[in-house]
Design an enzyme around this catalytic site. Structure first.
Site, PDB file in Angstrom:
ATOM      1  N   VAL A 170       0.915  -1.146   0.000  1.00 44.08           N
ATOM      2  CA  VAL A 170       0.000   0.000   0.000  1.00 44.08           C
ATOM      3  C   VAL A 170       0.954   1.195   0.000  1.00 44.08           C
ATOM      4  O   VAL A 170       1.446   1.615   1.045  1.00 44.08           O
ATOM      5  CB  VAL A 170      -0.931  -0.007   1.227  1.00 44.08           C
ATOM      6  CG1 VAL A 170      -1.845   1.213   1.211  1.00 44.08           C
ATOM      7  CG2 VAL A 170      -1.753  -1.298   1.262  1.00 44.08           C
ATOM      8  N   PRO A 171       1.291   1.695  -1.185  1.00 43.99           N
ATOM      9  CA  PRO A 171       2.465   2.554  -1.372  1.00 43.99           C
ATOM     10  C   PRO A 171       2.337   3.988  -0.852  1.00 43.99           C
ATOM     11  O   PRO A 171       2.315   4.958  -1.614  1.00 43.99           O
ATOM     12  CB  PRO A 171       2.680   2.519  -2.881  1.00 43.99           C
ATOM     13  CG  PRO A 171       1.312   2.321  -3.433  1.00 43.99           C
ATOM     14  CD  PRO A 171       0.600   1.435  -2.447  1.00 43.99           C
ATOM     15  N   CYS A 172       2.324   4.127   0.461  1.00 43.40           N
ATOM     16  CA  CYS A 172       2.269   5.458   1.063  1.00 43.40           C
ATOM     17  C   CYS A 172       3.544   6.248   0.771  1.00 43.40           C
ATOM     18  O   CYS A 172       3.540   7.474   0.859  1.00 43.40           O
ATOM     19  CB  CYS A 172       1.997   5.359   2.562  1.00 43.40           C
ATOM     20  SG  CYS A 172       3.106   4.285   3.467  1.00 43.40           S
ATOM     21  N   HIS A 173       4.615   5.555   0.375  1.00 42.66           N
ATOM     22  CA  HIS A 173       5.852   6.262   0.026  1.00 42.66           C
ATOM     23  C   HIS A 173       5.693   7.101  -1.244  1.00 42.66           C
ATOM     24  O   HIS A 173       6.501   7.978  -1.506  1.00 42.66           O
ATOM     25  CB  HIS A 173       7.024   5.272  -0.121  1.00 42.66           C
ATOM     26  CG  HIS A 173       6.864   4.287  -1.238  1.00 42.66           C
ATOM     27  ND1 HIS A 173       6.121   3.128  -1.106  1.00 42.66           N
ATOM     28  CD2 HIS A 173       7.326   4.298  -2.505  1.00 42.66           C
ATOM     29  CE1 HIS A 173       6.160   2.456  -2.239  1.00 42.66           C
ATOM     30  NE2 HIS A 173       6.888   3.147  -3.112  1.00 42.66           N
TER      31      HIS A 173
END
Length: 175
Positions: free
Chosen positions: A137-140
């Site tokens: 879940v690419p919060c980056h």
């Protein structure tokens, strides 16, 4: 709750994963955020493990293989089953994060607009900060309005490193 915790090595360093009773990923993060740039081998602390089921062990092996493929540029999406435990708004934000294409970024405000709440960029930021499943879940991929890197549970150096990794492989695939 029959959750199992697993610690495994990746090219990014040691990661910690938690799976629920159905072998769905509940949490993924860096095992030691202070040492993210130290990808040395680790010893698995026995205290972290609660007799995982065969399904949980298999799910962790799939996860580890997929994270390694991601780190080598061979994977842009993941097929690991996820279990998102959060508020309805958090789950909406986390689902939207998964729509940000590999190697690209979106601002908190852009995500708020996509969700139909253009004034909710701070709420999006809070939901982003509570994302329990890094990388998948690419919060980056979420940045500040001016393009500046802002907050990341794994630390800004890790956020920068993940974005550089993705962009490097996008550039290499265009050649």
């Amino acid at each position: 709750m029959n959750r199992s915790t697993h610690v495994f090595n990746t090219p990014l360093g040691p990661m910690r994963a938690v799976f629920d009773a159905q072998a769905a990923l509940v949490e993924l993060g860096f095992h030691d955020a202070q040492n993210i740039d130290n990808a040395s081998k680790i010893e698995r602390p026995a205290a972290l493990f609660v007799a995982p089921t065969d399904d949980q062990r298999a799910a962790c092996q799939r996860l580890q293989a997929q994270v390694e493929e991601y780190c080598c540029g061979a994977r842009q999406t993941f097929t690991v089953s996820l279990a998102s435990y959060g508020t309805a708004f958090q789950r909406l934000v986390w689902a939207e994060l998964q729509r940000i294409p590999y190697g690209q970024t979106a601002s908190y405000g852009e995500i708020a607009r996509r969700l139909g709440s253009p004034n909710a960029s701070r709420a999006v930021g809070r939901a982003n900060a509570t994302n329990p499943i890094m990388i998948l879940v690419p919060c980056h991929r979420v940045i500040g309005a001016g393009g500046k890197l802002t907050g990341y549970a794994g630390g800004l150096p890790a956020k920068s490193r993940l974005l550089q990794l993705e962009r490097q492989f996008l550039t290499n695939s265009d050649e």
